[in-house]
Enzyme design. Sequence first.
Site, PDB file in Angstrom:
ATOM      1  N   ALA A 156      10.202  60.073  38.417  1.00  0.00           N
ATOM      2  CA  ALA A 156       9.134  61.144  38.196  1.00  0.00           C
ATOM      3  C   ALA A 156       7.931  60.413  38.309  1.00  0.00           C
ATOM      4  CB  ALA A 156       9.470  61.378  36.829  1.00  0.00           C
ATOM      5  N   TYR A 203      -2.883  56.134  43.975  1.00  0.00           N
ATOM      6  CA  TYR A 203      -1.309  56.038  44.030  1.00  0.00           C
ATOM      7  C   TYR A 203      -0.777  54.724  43.966  1.00  0.00           C
ATOM      8  CZ  TYR A 203       3.245  56.933  45.681  1.00  0.00           C
ATOM      9  OH  TYR A 203       4.516  56.661  45.893  1.00  0.00           O
ATOM     10  N   LYS A 217       1.452  52.470  41.028  1.00  0.00           N
ATOM     11  CA  LYS A 217       3.037  51.841  41.214  1.00  0.00           C
ATOM     12  C   LYS A 217       2.758  50.361  40.824  1.00  0.00           C
ATOM     13  CE  LYS A 217       5.304  55.602  42.375  1.00  0.00           C
ATOM     14  NZ  LYS A 217       6.526  55.894  41.674  1.00  0.00           N
ATOM     15  N   PHE A 246       9.273  52.701  51.780  1.00  0.00           N
ATOM     16  CA  PHE A 246       8.370  53.170  52.868  1.00  0.00           C
ATOM     17  C   PHE A 246       8.361  54.568  53.121  1.00  0.00           C
ATOM     18  CE2 PHE A 246       6.434  49.209  54.561  1.00  0.00           C
ATOM     19  CZ  PHE A 246       6.799  48.379  53.369  1.00  0.00           C
ATOM     20  N   HIS A 286       3.670  66.140  53.092  1.00  0.00           N
ATOM     21  CA  HIS A 286       4.254  65.002  53.927  1.00  0.00           C
ATOM     22  C   HIS A 286       4.317  65.584  55.424  1.00  0.00           C
ATOM     23  CE1 HIS A 286       5.024  63.798  49.691  1.00  0.00           C
ATOM     24  NE2 HIS A 286       4.972  62.584  50.182  1.00  0.00           N
ATOM     25  N   LEU A 287       4.360  64.548  56.161  1.00  0.00           N
ATOM     26  CA  LEU A 287       4.229  64.844  57.634  1.00  0.00           C
ATOM     27  C   LEU A 287       5.224  65.756  58.142  1.00  0.00           C
ATOM     28  CD1 LEU A 287       2.400  64.597  60.220  1.00  0.00           C
ATOM     29  CD2 LEU A 287       3.997  62.324  60.516  1.00  0.00           C
ATOM     30  N   ILE A 293      -3.487  66.277  63.081  1.00  0.00           N
ATOM     31  CA  ILE A 293      -3.422  64.864  62.866  1.00  0.00           C
ATOM     32  C   ILE A 293      -4.494  64.334  62.264  1.00  0.00           C
ATOM     33  CG2 ILE A 293      -2.963  62.911  64.466  1.00  0.00           C
ATOM     34  CD1 ILE A 293      -1.730  64.593  66.445  1.00  0.00           C
ATOM     35  N   ARG A 339       4.101  54.788  60.778  1.00  0.00           N
ATOM     36  CA  ARG A 339       4.922  54.650  59.711  1.00  0.00           C
ATOM     37  C   ARG A 339       6.401  54.144  59.807  1.00  0.00           C
ATOM     38  NH1 ARG A 339       0.410  54.523  57.912  1.00  0.00           N
ATOM     39  NH2 ARG A 339      -0.554  55.669  56.329  1.00  0.00           N
TER      40      ARG A 339
HETATM   41  N1  UFG Z   1      -0.498  62.875  58.465  1.00  0.00           N
HETATM   42  C1  UFG Z   1      -1.015  63.697  59.083  1.00  0.00           C
HETATM   43  N2  UFG Z   1      -0.854  65.400  59.089  1.00  0.00           N
HETATM   44  C2  UFG Z   1      -0.454  65.768  58.109  1.00  0.00           C
HETATM   45  C3  UFG Z   1       0.212  64.946  57.005  1.00  0.00           C
HETATM   46  C4  UFG Z   1       0.177  63.467  57.230  1.00  0.00           C
HETATM   47  O1  UFG Z   1      -1.463  63.385  60.292  1.00  0.00           O
HETATM   48  O2  UFG Z   1      -0.597  67.051  57.988  1.00  0.00           O
HETATM   49  C5  UFG Z   1      -0.161  61.689  58.575  1.00  0.00           C
HETATM   50  C6  UFG Z   1      -0.972  60.832  57.543  1.00  0.00           C
HETATM   51  O3  UFG Z   1      -2.325  60.684  57.535  1.00  0.00           O
HETATM   52  C7  UFG Z   1      -0.044  59.350  57.487  1.00  0.00           C
HETATM   53  C8  UFG Z   1       1.145  60.073  58.000  1.00  0.00           C
HETATM   54  O4  UFG Z   1       0.916  61.076  58.709  1.00  0.00           O
HETATM   55  O5  UFG Z   1      -0.686  58.548  58.335  1.00  0.00           O
HETATM   56  C9  UFG Z   1       2.336  60.208  56.893  1.00  0.00           C
HETATM   57  O6  UFG Z   1       1.764  60.662  55.998  1.00  0.00           O
HETATM   58  P1  UFG Z   1       2.560  61.390  54.625  1.00  0.00           P
HETATM   59  O7  UFG Z   1       1.815  62.086  53.796  1.00  0.00           O
HETATM   60  O8  UFG Z   1       3.865  62.090  55.228  1.00  0.00           O
HETATM   61  O9  UFG Z   1       2.976  59.866  54.166  1.00  0.00           O
HETATM   62  P2  UFG Z   1       2.264  58.680  53.443  1.00  0.00           P
HETATM   63  O10 UFG Z   1       2.449  57.518  54.402  1.00  0.00           O
HETATM   64  O11 UFG Z   1       0.776  59.168  53.101  1.00  0.00           O
HETATM   65  O12 UFG Z   1       2.989  58.317  52.021  1.00  0.00           O
HETATM   66  C10 UFG Z   1       4.278  58.237  51.840  1.00  0.00           C
HETATM   67  C11 UFG Z   1       4.642  58.591  50.711  1.00  0.00           C
HETATM   68  C12 UFG Z   1       4.170  57.539  49.486  1.00  0.00           C
HETATM   69  C13 UFG Z   1       4.357  56.132  50.082  1.00  0.00           C
HETATM   70  C14 UFG Z   1       4.033  55.917  51.535  1.00  0.00           C
HETATM   71  C15 UFG Z   1       4.659  54.527  51.800  1.00  0.00           C
HETATM   72  O13 UFG Z   1       4.036  59.848  50.208  1.00  0.00           O
HETATM   73  O14 UFG Z   1       4.783  57.977  48.398  1.00  0.00           O
HETATM   74  O15 UFG Z   1       4.499  56.731  52.244  1.00  0.00           O
HETATM   75  O16 UFG Z   1       4.168  54.369  53.245  1.00  0.00           O
HETATM   76  F1  UFG Z   1       3.810  55.665  49.247  1.00  0.00           F
END
Ligand code: UFG
Length: 327
Positions: A73, A140, A144, A168, A188-189, A206, A220
Amino acid sequence: MRVLVCGGAGYIGSNMTAMLAREGHQPVVFDNLSKGHREAVPNVQFVLGDFGDFNFTLEVLQKYSIEAVMHFAAFIEVGESVQEPLRYYENNVSKTRTLLAAMEKAGVSKFVFSSTAAVYGMPDTIPITEDVVKVPINPYGETKWVVERMCHFLCQTGRMRYAALRYFNACGACGNGTIGEDHHPESHLIPLIIQAAMGRRENIKIFGTDYPTDDGTCVRDYIHIEDLCKAHLLALKKLDNNTELVYNLGNGTGYSVRQVIDTICKVSGKDFEVVETDRRPGDPPVLTADASKARAELGWTTDYPELQTIIESAWKFHNDHPNGYED
Ligand code: UFG
């Protein structure tokens, strides 16, 4: 084992609950449903409540004779954490401190904690090993990391044993596509691109095309939810004979935002608008895992390392739940 799954109605927690039940454990889901979905919880004991409430949490731990806690959570959005750091410290740190205090009082010593690659910030060496210096670049990741330190010092007292699992990018849906990713609002992407492919969103943006990566977009390490959950079971078992465990969980392969978009186009057979915009604050350019420690010490293997397989499972979930979960 009787395991309290804090955040068991969320994306990772609900998948974990299903796996625990499947493997013969007795999970008790503890969730305030602020983010999670009741529908995502399989047919196990469910307790509506907040882990920030010491007395209630203690009661739950005692009532169900809990032997271990898995803690999912948390608020998880990097961008939001930059905008609202105090909410993140409150939810992710203060309330987790309360949970740990209740565990201590109840004599529950085993704790499996959802940590994140975001604790590393922007490491110099890629892939990332666990011992790399931790300099989180967003609230964030910092929250953690603070919890990890709290666990570390509590562990030193001899009153707790814990595993911090640094995820990851968790993604995909469980085998039959019934339990998947449904955040409100979605950030999330992979789910966002799938929504674009399904016509539920106008386009996919992007965030940044000028990163120092091959195609200029962030890279990622995408890890299938089932593989991720499997590592939790192994870590829980290993806590029988160990007091402090820390592992990266990733495949070690990086995919750029553009590669993820291309794969979803291929899997879905759909075309959609892609818009290039500015960088999102708090995003490191590249995060990929060196997970050899988890492989060596836990005997962890991944069954679904291919991005396409991961996306196929997510695509199935979203098609089966075109509007997400109903509650
Ligand atoms: N992204 C885009 N467009 C979007 C959404 C995301 O380009 O509409 C990009 C982000 O900038 C990032 C990548 O896609 O470069 C991944 O983004 P996410 O939001 O899907 O994930 P994050 O990498 O930011 O974070 C995720 C989890 C976290 C964790 C992290 C560790 O949400 O909890 O991975 O790598 F900590």
